[in-house]
Write a protein that holds these residues in place. Structure first.
Motif, short mmCIF file in Angstrom:
data_model
loop_
_atom_site.label_atom_id
_atom_site.label_comp_id
_atom_site.label_asym_id
_atom_site.label_seq_id
_atom_site.Cartn_x
_atom_site.Cartn_y
_atom_site.Cartn_z
N GLU A 49 111.05 2.77 -80.08
CA GLU A 49 112.54 2.77 -80.64
C GLU A 49 113.07 4.38 -80.31
O GLU A 49 114.36 4.28 -79.93
N ASN A 50 112.44 5.47 -80.38
CA ASN A 50 112.68 6.58 -80.22
C ASN A 50 112.55 7.16 -78.61
O ASN A 50 112.57 8.42 -78.20
N ASN A 51 112.39 5.86 -77.54
CA ASN A 51 112.42 6.40 -76.35
C ASN A 51 111.14 7.17 -75.86
O ASN A 51 111.00 7.92 -75.09
N LEU A 52 110.12 7.03 -76.54
CA LEU A 52 108.85 7.65 -76.53
C LEU A 52 107.64 6.56 -76.14
O LEU A 52 107.73 5.68 -77.01
N VAL A 53 107.05 6.67 -74.90
CA VAL A 53 106.04 5.49 -74.56
C VAL A 53 104.84 6.54 -74.22
O VAL A 53 104.75 7.30 -73.60
N TYR A 54 103.66 6.06 -75.36
CA TYR A 54 102.18 6.44 -75.21
C TYR A 54 101.45 5.52 -75.07
O TYR A 54 101.67 4.15 -75.42
N SER A 55 100.38 5.64 -74.54
CA SER A 55 99.06 4.80 -74.39
C SER A 55 98.69 4.31 -75.91
O SER A 55 98.81 5.28 -76.77
N ARG A 56 98.38 3.00 -75.92
CA ARG A 56 97.90 2.72 -77.28
C ARG A 56 96.58 3.38 -77.80
O ARG A 56 96.57 3.89 -79.03
N GLU A 57 95.75 3.92 -76.97
CA GLU A 57 94.68 4.47 -77.21
C GLU A 57 95.16 6.01 -77.75
O GLU A 57 94.31 6.33 -78.61
N ASP A 58 96.15 6.71 -77.21
CA ASP A 58 96.37 7.83 -77.66
C ASP A 58 97.08 7.87 -79.12
O ASP A 58 96.83 8.71 -79.87
N LEU A 59 97.51 6.70 -79.50
CA LEU A 59 98.31 6.61 -80.79
C LEU A 59 97.22 6.40 -81.87
O LEU A 59 97.07 7.08 -82.74
N ILE A 60 96.21 5.41 -81.42
CA ILE A 60 95.13 5.38 -82.41
C ILE A 60 94.11 6.53 -82.30
O ILE A 60 93.78 6.76 -83.47
N ASN A 61 93.81 7.14 -81.47
CA ASN A 61 93.21 8.58 -81.48
C ASN A 61 93.89 9.50 -82.31
O ASN A 61 93.26 10.20 -83.19
N PHE A 62 95.08 9.49 -82.22
CA PHE A 62 96.04 10.49 -83.03
C PHE A 62 95.90 10.14 -84.54
O PHE A 62 95.67 10.81 -85.39
N HIS A 63 95.84 8.83 -84.73
CA HIS A 63 95.89 8.38 -86.23
C HIS A 63 94.60 8.52 -86.68
O HIS A 63 94.20 8.96 -87.98
N THR A 64 93.37 8.37 -85.95
CA THR A 64 91.97 8.47 -86.44
C THR A 64 91.91 9.90 -86.54
O THR A 64 91.13 10.29 -87.40
N SER A 65 92.35 10.81 -85.78
CA SER A 65 91.98 12.15 -85.95
C SER A 65 92.57 12.49 -87.02
O SER A 65 91.82 13.54 -87.84
N ILE A 66 93.73 12.16 -87.46
CA ILE A 66 94.30 12.77 -88.72
C ILE A 66 93.52 12.17 -89.86
O ILE A 66 93.34 13.04 -90.88
#
Length: 676
Positions: free
Chosen positions: A315-332
């Motif tokens: 929605e905010n015109n940002l596209v990341y790989s799903r792996e990057d998003l899950i990696n970021f979430h799991t890291s936090i």
């Protein structure tokens, strides 16, 4: 009277537990060890200051057995130089006995004390003593007459735990082992499980902390509220909680009898629900999920959150790989500090902000703080503030960090997110120094001191001398790598996950965003604001070491040995293994929608972002370890690459990302003579 002595294994098992106590008073029956009858006194025979502690919770069975059969004081005996980790260094080697006695009395008197019990046996004269391994002084004062019941916390979700109970499978009580009496209550999630009889317990003889509960359908559970936790909970460890004994034996016991839900009823409800679903073909999958969530009091789905996060980024015109998003979430979830890196303009700060917004956090509700870092920051006072000695007023910094941390402390059931924007514009180890040390400690010990408690501060009502950094605090930093920034030290790299965002092709970005417009955000669950309330329940309570098989640890030892040959300080540290275990335990569960990372890929990711980040330096040092690269076939000629490419490694992961990163470093060594 038969004298029984215990093996060293039993004595070590006793010492692995915790007891709550309080410094004895003169009215208690004290051992005759000191030069006077004071609870803190000098003992000439021991050549040390001794102090006596009265137990307020369950004691190991062997100690109680000795008390029944041998004359032995009921007090635990501590020694200034052996039992107190907080004894100042200047007192440790001081001959001023009175000064040491005063310090111990002032530190311990009236406070709740947490300590590990030691049974000392002297076979020569057939004597036994109750000693103290280490005293942890709790913040709260002891309320006269209060005793505590130690309740083990099971490192599973309630659903997993109840399944194990009903199947009569083994489970671990890691901080309450076989030396302790069989517990009549257990904690798991927000539930207390009770109606447990001593004869229901079966001990696993091959392990010091593994048990089985027989006849599980008679066990009942009740929910404990957050207000009750605050009011009746005393000291606690990760897997052990001390709760007011009167409250447990009256309020909780009565509630279990009158309104407790038995595991037998839960089992019947689940079977009935399955039959209902089989017979009712019109029920939608979402209806079934909602019914299950209601039946098991299951929190909002973590998978739904990740799905909403992905939608919000697009929605905010940002596209990341799903792996990057899950990696970021799991890291936090698994690390005290997560740092986002990547190409300038890829949207690191915006991603961190969107993540907070997806949890219902904002600067308006004081649960998110975006703190831009200035190159002028050189010390903690630049972001925290200082006590003005002239006016006696604490002057908080304009960053707003102190107010944010105070709000997080006071609202510890709600997640709070600190975003440090471009955190390496200044030297992080200077302005962020207190946090780097504190965030590695257990929650109880994470006390951030703003000024000395003995200082005069006229606005101390608002700005107390210290702030408790609790588990609801999430810290995310963003960093760039250019000539205006500072390099991260090995100390910081060893304590944080560095998530490097992958840049997608322009064509892929256009296609992804066009699909979002067409679908009109149909994937959003509409419950985003509620996620922040349940976020902490998504964090795994599983033991980090149990995340690995033995052959995996043997392989990581090989990696550590190879790196340590070049530089022992850059090896695969114990901290890294523990954090990798936390990372693996916190991976989202597999889902049909694909919002998960396979375990082998997760190990590969973790090593790339946590271990390889420290391996940097000149060709003279890293020629053999990283190797230079054959520019034709792109394969590095280094020992590390060979290890990650051998058969032992392939049993764990293909390590494609790790090998790609090693190839990049080898290319830098070949071209520049230095790897970053």
């Amino acid at each position: 009277m038969i004298t029984k002595f215990y093996t060293s294994k039993v004595l070590e098992q006793i010492k692995d537990n915790y007891i709550v106590g309080v410094l004895a008073s003169k009215s208690d029956y004290l051992p005759k060890l000191g030069d006077d009858d004071e609870p803190v006194t000098y003992s000439e025979s021991m050549n040390d200051v001794v102090f006596y502690v009265k137990a307020l919770s369950q004691e190991p069975k062997e100690i109680l057995e000795v008390e029944r059969n041998k004359p032995m004081s009921k007090m635990y005996i501590g020694f200034a130089n052996r039992s107190l980790s907080n004894l100042p260094i200047e007192l440790k080697y001081s001959n001023d006995v009175n000064k040491i006695i005063s310090f111990i009395r002032e530190s311990l008197e009236g406070k709740l004390l947490l300590f590990k019990p030691v049974l000392t046996q002297q076979e020569k004269n057939e004597r036994f003593y109750k000693n103290i391994d280490n005293v942890i002084v709790e913040e709260e004062d002891w309320k006269e007459g209060t005793t505590y019941y130690a309740i083990p916390r099971v490192n599973l979700t309630p659903e997993e735990f109840e399944r194990k109970l009903l199947a009569e499978e083994t489970f671990h009580l890691d901080q309450y082992n076989h030396a302790m009496p069989a517990p009549f209550y257990l904690l798991c999630g927000n539930y207390i499980y009770g109606n447990i009889k001593e004869n229901q317990w079966r001990i696993d003889p091959t392990s010091s902390n593994t048990r089985v509960l027989t006849s599980p359908t008679t066990i009942k559970r009740v929910e404990i509220t957050e207000d009750e936790r605050i009011k009746f909970t005393g000291p606690e460890r990760d897997l052990l909680v001390f709760i007011d004994e009167e409250y447990v034996n009256s309020t909780i016991a009565d509630r279990l009898d009158n309104s407790g839900i038995s595991l037998g009823d839960i089992q019947v409800n689940k079977i009935s629900l399955t039959i209902e679903q089989d017979n009712n073909q019109t029920s939608s999958l979402r209806d079934i999920e909602l019914h299950l969530e209601e039946t098991n009091s299951k929190p909002l789905s973590e998978i739904a959150f990740i799905r909403d996060l992905e939608s919000k980024t697009k929605e905010n015109n940002l596209v990341y790989s799903r792996e990057d998003l899950i990696n970021f979430h799991t890291s936090i979830k698994s690390s005290a500090l997560t740092i986002l890196s990547g190409q300038s303009g890829i949207g690191k700060t915006r991603l961190a902000t969107i993540y907070g917004e997806a949890l219902g956090l904002s600067q308006d509700n004081k649960r998110m703080l975006i703190m831009p870092i200035s190159p002028s920051y050189t010390e903690p006072g630049d972001i925290l503030g200082y006590l003005n000695p002239s006016t006696g007023l604490y002057m908080p910094a304009e960053s707003g960090l102190v107010e944010f941390l105070l709000n997080a402390q006071e609202n510890d059931t709600q997640v709070h997110m600190l975003i440090m924007d471009e955190m390496n514009l200044s030297q992080i180890e200077h302005y962020f120094a207190p946090f780097i040390s504190l965030l590695e400690l257990e929650e109880k010990e994470r006390i951030l001191h703003l000024y000395s408690k003995d200082s005069v501060c006229h606005n101390s009502q608002k700005y107390k001398h210290s702030i408790h950094l609790k588990n609801n605090l999430v810290i995310v930093g963003t960093m760039n790598t250019d000539e205006t920034t500072k390099d991260l030290s090995d100390r910081l790299l060893d304590r944080s996950n560095i998530v490097v965002l992958e840049k997608k092709s322009f064509l892929d970005i256009k296609k992804e965003l066009s699909n979002v417009v067409k679908n009109n955000n149909s994937n959003s669950s509409g419950v985003e604001d509620a996620y922040g309330e349940v976020y902490m329940s998504w964090r795994s309570k599983n033991e980090n070491w149990n995340a690995f098989d033995d052959f995996e640890l043997e392989f990581f030892d090989k990696i550590d040995n190879e790196i340590s040959k070049v530089d022992p300080l850059k090896g695969f540290s114990i901290r890294n293994i523990i954090r990798m275990g936390a990372y693996l335990n916190n991976l989202p569960a597999k889902s049909d929608e694909g919002f998960y990372i396979e375990r082998d890929n997760a190990i590969d990711l973790f090593i790339k972002q946590r271990v390889l980040t420290k391996i940097r330096g000149p060709i003279e040092l890293y020629d053999n370890l990283i190797g230079t690269i054959d520019l034709e076939n792109g394969v590095p000629k280094g020992h590390l690459y060979e290890l990650f490419d051998d058969n032992a490694a392939k049993k764990i992961s293909d390590f494609s990302k790790t090998k790609k990163e090693l190839a990049r470093k080898a290319r830098e060594l070949s071209v520049n003579g230095y790897a970053t």
